[in-house]
Design a protein around this motif. Sequence first.
Motif, PDB file in Angstrom:
ATOM      1  N   MET A 119      -7.941   3.508  20.275  1.00 21.77           N
ATOM      2  CA  MET A 119      -7.358   4.709  19.531  1.00 21.77           C
ATOM      3  C   MET A 119      -6.807   3.894  18.085  1.00 21.77           C
ATOM      4  SD  MET A 119      -4.263   7.416  20.513  1.00 21.77           S
ATOM      5  CE  MET A 119      -3.879   8.401  19.212  1.00 21.77           C
ATOM      6  N   SER A 120      -7.161   4.475  17.180  1.00 18.27           N
ATOM      7  CA  SER A 120      -6.862   4.200  15.858  1.00 18.27           C
ATOM      8  C   SER A 120      -5.308   4.150  15.681  1.00 18.27           C
ATOM      9  CB  SER A 120      -7.536   4.801  14.736  1.00 18.27           C
ATOM     10  OG  SER A 120      -8.947   4.783  14.720  1.00 18.27           O
ATOM     11  N   GLN A 121      -4.624   3.250  14.795  1.00 19.25           N
ATOM     12  CA  GLN A 121      -3.315   3.023  14.491  1.00 19.25           C
ATOM     13  C   GLN A 121      -3.212   3.626  12.948  1.00 19.25           C
ATOM     14  OE1 GLN A 121      -1.252  -0.280  15.565  1.00 19.25           O
ATOM     15  NE2 GLN A 121      -2.289  -0.753  17.301  1.00 19.25           N
ATOM     16  N   SER A 122      -2.068   4.071  12.802  1.00 17.51           N
ATOM     17  CA  SER A 122      -1.715   4.401  11.483  1.00 17.51           C
ATOM     18  C   SER A 122      -1.079   3.326  10.702  1.00 17.51           C
ATOM     19  CB  SER A 122      -0.495   5.710  11.249  1.00 17.51           C
ATOM     20  OG  SER A 122      -0.902   6.632  12.107  1.00 17.51           O
ATOM     21  N   CYS A 123      -1.330   3.504   9.513  1.00 13.76           N
ATOM     22  CA  CYS A 123      -0.708   2.077   8.506  1.00 13.76           C
ATOM     23  C   CYS A 123       0.760   2.270   8.693  1.00 13.76           C
ATOM     24  CB  CYS A 123      -0.986   2.574   7.041  1.00 13.76           C
ATOM     25  SG  CYS A 123      -0.348   1.135   5.862  1.00 13.76           S
ATOM     26  N   SER A 124       1.525   0.931   8.640  1.00 13.37           N
ATOM     27  CA  SER A 124       2.826   0.783   8.965  1.00 13.37           C
ATOM     28  C   SER A 124       3.806   0.866   7.797  1.00 13.37           C
ATOM     29  CB  SER A 124       2.942  -0.667   9.422  1.00 13.37           C
ATOM     30  OG  SER A 124       2.322  -1.003  10.704  1.00 13.37           O
ATOM     31  N   ILE A 125       3.110   1.123   6.541  1.00 14.87           N
ATOM     32  CA  ILE A 125       3.851   1.388   5.526  1.00 14.87           C
ATOM     33  C   ILE A 125       4.232   2.907   5.472  1.00 14.87           C
ATOM     34  CG2 ILE A 125       3.912   1.555   2.813  1.00 14.87           C
ATOM     35  CD1 ILE A 125       3.552  -1.215   4.002  1.00 14.87           C
ATOM     36  N   LYS A 126       5.698   2.974   5.169  1.00 14.36           N
ATOM     37  CA  LYS A 126       6.408   4.368   5.283  1.00 14.36           C
ATOM     38  C   LYS A 126       5.732   5.307   4.563  1.00 14.36           C
ATOM     39  CE  LYS A 126      11.055   6.052   5.558  1.00 14.36           C
ATOM     40  NZ  LYS A 126      12.377   5.887   5.186  1.00 14.36           N
ATOM     41  N   LYS A 127       5.489   6.642   5.150  1.00 17.29           N
ATOM     42  CA  LYS A 127       5.014   7.659   4.326  1.00 17.29           C
ATOM     43  C   LYS A 127       3.422   7.627   4.162  1.00 17.29           C
ATOM     44  CE  LYS A 127       9.188   8.889   2.002  1.00 17.29           C
ATOM     45  NZ  LYS A 127       9.760   9.417   0.680  1.00 17.29           N
ATOM     46  N   GLN A 152       1.775  -6.681  10.299  1.00 19.81           N
ATOM     47  CA  GLN A 152       1.952  -5.335  10.085  1.00 19.81           C
ATOM     48  C   GLN A 152       0.478  -4.749  10.102  1.00 19.81           C
ATOM     49  OE1 GLN A 152       4.624  -4.563   6.768  1.00 19.81           O
ATOM     50  NE2 GLN A 152       6.060  -3.763   8.183  1.00 19.81           N
ATOM     51  N   ASN A 153       0.392  -3.644  10.693  1.00 22.34           N
ATOM     52  CA  ASN A 153      -1.036  -3.012  10.544  1.00 22.34           C
ATOM     53  C   ASN A 153      -1.124  -2.218   9.296  1.00 22.34           C
ATOM     54  OD1 ASN A 153      -2.420  -3.562  13.282  1.00 22.34           O
ATOM     55  ND2 ASN A 153      -0.508  -2.490  14.239  1.00 22.34           N
ATOM     56  N   LEU A 154      -1.987  -2.672   8.473  1.00 24.36           N
ATOM     57  CA  LEU A 154      -2.117  -1.850   7.178  1.00 24.36           C
ATOM     58  C   LEU A 154      -3.494  -1.158   6.846  1.00 24.36           C
ATOM     59  CD1 LEU A 154      -0.150  -4.804   5.138  1.00 24.36           C
ATOM     60  CD2 LEU A 154       0.508  -2.663   5.985  1.00 24.36           C
ATOM     61  N   CYS A 155      -3.446  -0.181   6.139  1.00 24.15           N
ATOM     62  CA  CYS A 155      -4.810   0.266   5.683  1.00 24.15           C
ATOM     63  C   CYS A 155      -5.143  -0.405   4.531  1.00 24.15           C
ATOM     64  CB  CYS A 155      -4.428   1.828   4.847  1.00 24.15           C
ATOM     65  SG  CYS A 155      -3.185   1.697   3.463  1.00 24.15           S
ATOM     66  N   LEU A 156      -6.437   0.150   4.220  1.00 24.32           N
ATOM     67  CA  LEU A 156      -7.111  -0.945   3.180  1.00 24.32           C
ATOM     68  C   LEU A 156      -6.551  -1.123   1.934  1.00 24.32           C
ATOM     69  CD1 LEU A 156      -9.884  -2.602   2.774  1.00 24.32           C
ATOM     70  CD2 LEU A 156     -10.939  -0.454   2.050  1.00 24.32           C
TER      71      LEU A 156
END
Length: 435
Positions: free
Chosen positions: A1-9, A23-27
């Motif tokens: 299952m995909s995780q959301s980016c850890s950066i707030k908002k 941390q898990n981050l988006c591109l």
Amino acid sequence: MSQSCSIKKCIRTSRGLCDCCQQNLCLQHLNEHNASLISQLNPLTDEINALGDRLKTLSIHKAIADSREKLEQWREDCYKKIDCFFEQKCQELDHLIDEKVGKQREELKRIQLKITELINTQETTRQDIDLLTSTIRELERNMNNIEEACFTVDTRPLLIDDTHVSIGRTTDHELDQSTLWSVCRTIASPKGSFASLSSNDRHLLKHQEPNLCLFDREMNIVKQTLWSYGTIHDMCWSSILDRFIVLGKNNIYLINENTMSIDNVQRIEGRNWGSCTCSDIVLFASIIERASSIMEFTLVPAIELIKEWKYPHTCTNDEFITDIVYNNGHLALIVMNKPEKSVLIDLRNAKTLSRIWTFQPDIRWVQNKIFRCCSLTCNEWLMVDYETGRLLQITKDGKIKKTIKYHPAPYRAILFGLNKLAASTMTDVRLHAIQ
């Protein structure tokens, strides 16, 4: 299952785990994070470029100027010693010739007087003539021998190895007296031994009744000589003379480290020496009396008095100086006040005797003994407190740094090399390893 980016908002899906912050981050945030790290390289680049420019303009000669000056001074001192030794041997040779010629001159004069006496009396015998003739022939042979004499002069090459000059890094850290309890060696002091200590890079000088003894770095006696000159008030080392200096009651003695010969070079009448210390070219000696004076002597070409510092420049009328120690252009004076029973250490300029700072510890002396001090690395000082059995480490600006309890009560202390401290008590001398 995909995780959301850890950066707030941030609602984007995570594309990877960042090794730096875990941390898990988006591109997008991975790229931003990477750009942020790269941007921190620019200041580092500027710093390394600045250090490179500084290295190009760094003056090595200026950095080692003091060390080169010491080497130059050592070379000049060696030249002086060689010249002095050469002159001494030339004088020995001249004396040998003069002695032989002098004997013949006396014999010649005696014969002349005898002949004159016989002529004046107008009376002689064949025996007189034969004796004078024989004596003249003997004198003639002796003079021929002197003219033809060859003197044997044996010389050996002057050997200099690496032990004469050692080059190492300067001790740029302050000594940690908390390690003082590490005792390397202890040697007993026979009854009647004087507590004074002095050292150079090789040996420590100490009186062991009835002898004056040289100890090596392991506190083994390597040389000794009988001391029959009375009380020893203090002693110090002179590098320019290559001699130990010992203060008696009224006399100053020079001790040859190689031969242990003892020479009396100065005497004062009606006053008592108290303490002594040497700079490179000057001997300072204090008089142990109220309103003490300090005498300043040149060391070369001879030990001669050049100045006497008197009250009130030295101390007050109720004070007397019990110790004087030179280090790096400064004189540390231990001053005792008799009416107040107080003790202080006074740091002075060695050339002008102007006061730099004063430190008065919590000491009230009652015993009839004198206080002493010694110099440490980094312009620090060590005050010996026999009253309460302590060693007081004092900073270069006159503040108490450490207080070390010491049993039995210490009388003297001296730095032996850069990392050993020798302390004398009533019964022994202890060598401590310090850091």
